[in-house]
Design an enzyme around this catalytic site. Structure first.
Site, mmCIF file in Angstrom:
data_model
loop_
_atom_site.group_PDB
_atom_site.id
_atom_site.type_symbol
_atom_site.label_atom_id
_atom_site.label_comp_id
_atom_site.label_asym_id
_atom_site.label_seq_id
_atom_site.Cartn_x
_atom_site.Cartn_y
_atom_site.Cartn_z
ATOM 1 C CG HIS A 135 -26.335 -21.974 8.339
ATOM 2 N ND1 HIS A 135 -26.281 -20.598 8.218
ATOM 3 C CD2 HIS A 135 -26.243 -22.224 9.670
ATOM 4 C CE1 HIS A 135 -26.166 -20.058 9.416
ATOM 5 N NE2 HIS A 135 -26.140 -21.021 10.311
ATOM 6 C CB CYS A 188 -39.264 -39.020 -1.953
ATOM 7 S SG CYS A 188 -38.078 -40.385 -1.850
ATOM 8 N N GLY A 246 -19.458 -3.293 7.399
ATOM 9 C CA GLY A 246 -20.609 -2.916 8.196
ATOM 10 C C GLY A 246 -20.461 -3.439 9.603
#
EC number: 2.3.1.286
Length: 270
Positions: free
Chosen positions: A115, A174, A242
């Site tokens: 990611h 930028c 979990g």
């Protein structure tokens, strides 16, 4: 735990997929609770960020506060154990859903940041890439009121400071072309780059099995690793405190702190 560790030591080269649970012991919170339920405010999506200046104001207000913690977070025993397991030859590659860079800081070499990362930013127009850290000085100097805030930290470097008026937030542009700067992380609503997915799939083909550490696998970007491993007839070990989306496909599963289980695996490789 001993059954899982024996299985881990029975195979030579494992692909390891990590999620937010690996960084939890470093103080970085997870997205979901033990039942896999979302437990924080929704993040700014890719579509909101790229298409709406107000959304970018909200994002950078949260990121300004959250960065102070993320930049000071340190690898924990789970990160260190995985780096050592790689050196011992037990881990062929590490694919992480996390964007904090803690695996590399712990010493892992062969890492695919599925990611992306939050410690660099890129211009969406000219593609100029910059480190995130120097932006903090600009953000704090141009937003002194927001710089004084504290908020609950989120897994992606955000902080929950949503109950504020963000209209005065100054957003960095930028320096090369004036375009929109965005952290080099895959935001919710965006897709993982195709080449990155292909590289990860090849690593799964080359490995002897899959180990999932600290991920609920609710996001398909992580769950597909279980589908690949299952289709290839390879064992799947899940280490997570979990339930996960991949439980029915798992060869073995153990609950508990990621660092404790990984340290036990490492002891068998010393």
């Amino acid at each position: 735990m001993q059954t899982v560790i024996r299985l881990l030591n029975s195979k030579a080269r494992w692909l390891v997929l990590t999620g937010a649970g690996v960084s939890a012991e470093s103080g970085v919170p997870t997205y979901r609770n033990q039942r896999g339920e979302w437990q924080r405010k929704p993040p700014v999506t890719h579509q909101e960020f790229t298409g709406n200046h107000q959304a970018r104001q909200r994002f950078w207000a949260r990121n300004l506060v959250g960065w102070r913690f993320m930049s000071s977070a340190r690898p924990n025993g789970a990160h260190s154990a995985l780096a050592s397991l790689e050196k011992a030859g037990a881990v062929s590659c590490l694919v992480t859903q996390n964007v904090d860079g803690l695996h590399q800081r712990a010493g892992s070499q062969k890492v695919i940041d599925l990611h992306g990362r939050v410690d660099s930013v890129s211009c969406l127009s000219c593609k100029l890439r910059l480190p995130r850290a120097p932006l903090q000085t600009w953000l704090e100097a141009n937003n002194p009121d927001f710089a004084k805030l504290a908020g609950a930290i989120a897994p992606d470097g955000d902080a929950d400071v949503d109950n504020l008026d963000h209209s005065s937030m100054q957003v960095p542009d930028c320096e090369n072309c004036g375009g929109v700067l965005k952290p080099d992380a895959v935001f919710f609503g965006d897709s993982v780059p195709a080449q990155r997915v292909a590289d990860a799939e090849q690593q799964m083909k080359d490995a002897d099995g899959l180990v999932v550490v600290g991920s609920s696998l609710v996001a398909f970007s992580g769950y597909r690793f279980c589908l690949w491993a299952s289709k290839q007839g390879k064992p799947i070990v899940i280490i997570n405190d979990g339930k996960t989306r991949g439980d029915e496909l798992a060869t073995a599963k153990v609950a508990g702190l990621c660092g404790d289980v990984l340290q036990g695996w490492l002891q068998g490789n010393l």
